[in-house]
Design an enzyme around this catalytic site. Sequence first.
Site, mmCIF file in Angstrom:
data_model
loop_
_atom_site.group_PDB
_atom_site.id
_atom_site.type_symbol
_atom_site.label_atom_id
_atom_site.label_comp_id
_atom_site.label_asym_id
_atom_site.label_seq_id
_atom_site.Cartn_x
_atom_site.Cartn_y
_atom_site.Cartn_z
ATOM 1 N N LYS A 135 0.850 -1.184 0.000
ATOM 2 C CA LYS A 135 0.000 0.000 0.000
ATOM 3 C C LYS A 135 0.887 1.236 0.000
ATOM 4 O O LYS A 135 1.973 1.237 0.599
ATOM 5 C CB LYS A 135 -0.876 -0.025 1.252
ATOM 6 C CG LYS A 135 -1.884 1.108 1.380
ATOM 7 C CD LYS A 135 -2.667 0.932 2.685
ATOM 8 C CE LYS A 135 -3.757 1.961 2.849
ATOM 9 N NZ LYS A 135 -4.496 1.777 4.130
ATOM 10 N N SER A 219 -9.225 1.608 3.080
ATOM 11 C CA SER A 219 -8.329 2.420 2.277
ATOM 12 C C SER A 219 -7.264 1.611 1.537
ATOM 13 O O SER A 219 -6.579 2.147 0.670
ATOM 14 C CB SER A 219 -7.647 3.469 3.161
ATOM 15 O OG SER A 219 -6.839 2.867 4.160
ATOM 16 N N SER A 243 -9.547 -0.832 7.059
ATOM 17 C CA SER A 243 -8.870 -0.615 5.781
ATOM 18 C C SER A 243 -8.187 -1.814 5.158
ATOM 19 O O SER A 243 -7.839 -1.771 3.981
ATOM 20 C CB SER A 243 -7.853 0.527 5.918
ATOM 21 O OG SER A 243 -8.524 1.741 6.117
#
Length: 589
Positions: A135, A219, A243
């Site tokens: 990420k 996210s 997330s």
Amino acid sequence: MRVHKPSWQTRAAEKRASVLARIPEGWKLTPEDLAKAKSQRDITGFVQQYLGAADASIVASNASDIISRLKDGEFSALQVAAAFCKAAAIAHQIGNCLHEIFFDQALERAKALDSHFKETGTTYGPLHGLPISLKDQFHVKGVDTTMGYVGWIGSNLGIKDPSQAHKVESQITTELLALGAVLYCKTSLPQTLLFGETKNNIIGQTLNPHNQNLSCGGSSGGEGALQALGGSVLGVGTDIGGSVRIPAAFNGIFSLKPTPERLSYRDVANTNPGQNTYRSTVGFLSTSVTGLELALRATLSTEPWLRDPAVVPIPFREKVFDEYRSRAKMDGSASSKPLKLGILWTDRSVGPHPPISRGLRLVMNALTAAGHKVVDWDPPLQATAKRVHLAFLKADGGHDIHSNLDLSGEPLIPDLEATFKLKPPFDLLKYQGLTLEGLEYEAAYCDYWNSTASQDDNQIVDAVIMPVAPHAAVIPGKYYHTAYTEVINLMNYSAAVIPVTKVDKSIDVVPEGDDAYEPLNDVDKRNWEAYDPEIYDGAPVGVQLVARKFEEEKILAIAEIVTAALTQMGTYSGAILGANLRSTPGPDA
């Protein structure tokens, strides 16, 4: 002389172009290919047509299988890295899921690992040659970390010391490299991180590969989308409100949210990093449950607490894992001591859509058929935890977010304008009062959990099954209720997500007449009215399995058992003990 400063729009466009420019010419799709992908509802199998048989076999394998074949010399690290780089390149072109590409760096790394293997006859570490995606919060030397902010383009430090740009490396990045992993790309995330979808002013929006009418979640949404497309089998994300769990459930994959301080967050970019009452945690997403186990075992073997004082010194506890795994046979059926699992049907604030309720019933039926015990779970009202947790995420009044927006002059994306409008931060007394409320809620939840041992069997609930969200992969702009994940963050519990089934418009119909749903409040009404079986058809349905603090080994073992029981029933074909998930869902029980 005044130097012209490019607009944020120009900087964002240049960044998008620079990422695409890093894709080798032979891997670039034609306008016709791109149009074809855009026109399809489900693009999860689209990448494979551009791969040769060997590469397709590699990316269809799970993480543990790849490691085994690398160790046996059946695959070379370069062969594996090239396959995943190509798959990720195609995935990004059709799925808009990457922020950073550093394939050249990855291929050089793979060559060095192959040389080590040839010279020594041994692998470099437990993750030798395994490509791992990150990420875009994790720093890699020589690579941007934008975290979705235009003002961070060209560095990986935001407003920190510019002289250190591209020199900082997150501790977990260092650990993964020391374990032999190959890092090759960084995945998309939402502006601010605090959003259940993936959308920012640099790349726009990342949609769901299973159903492009829907969101990939957030996210860590780019991670979920990349894995659904076959461009990764194991990725690293973060979770402060759902997330790593939301993208896993929305994209039909697995994830693990550990308790904060189990893994290192040192030198990881973050939003409002000074807020540590309810910390964000590093977690993993994978196409297999054994991929999660592999990642946790390997990372903890580096003893991260020796370099990050925030990490609690708990190595991987084989005894705990083995104890819980022994509670069932390989097919998930109960052994001498069945599991006792609670099931939360609704949080009494926003009720789940029909596919989520069906998914919960499928899990209950599979476990019951396997000889395990399932009981209703009715904890203290989760609305309290949602209110307290959300208050902490907004406690600074949005000042950290706006300081990062001001670096380029970019605006908040429209979805977040109202939520993060600049306000005065909370005063200390309010902050402390909310802290006490949170602690009181934790204590009440703990007391409720302990009370389950006083029932007829005198056996305490081992873990809880609950929705990840009140819907499957959400229609963009219609994610109204995040309490199902946020409550777990407030208590810092361990959680894993497993896939269960997919939305079926012929089964998951809207109840009518006497069975019509009666909304509990305005938010519940909006959520219910957003459900359309035709739009949602084909979206993955996952559930989260929840254990208490620092029970990662326990919840991983239980996730394997539940997955095996579901597979035995034929609910989700292939989702057993590390098998690849890009297979066709079987018939529902």
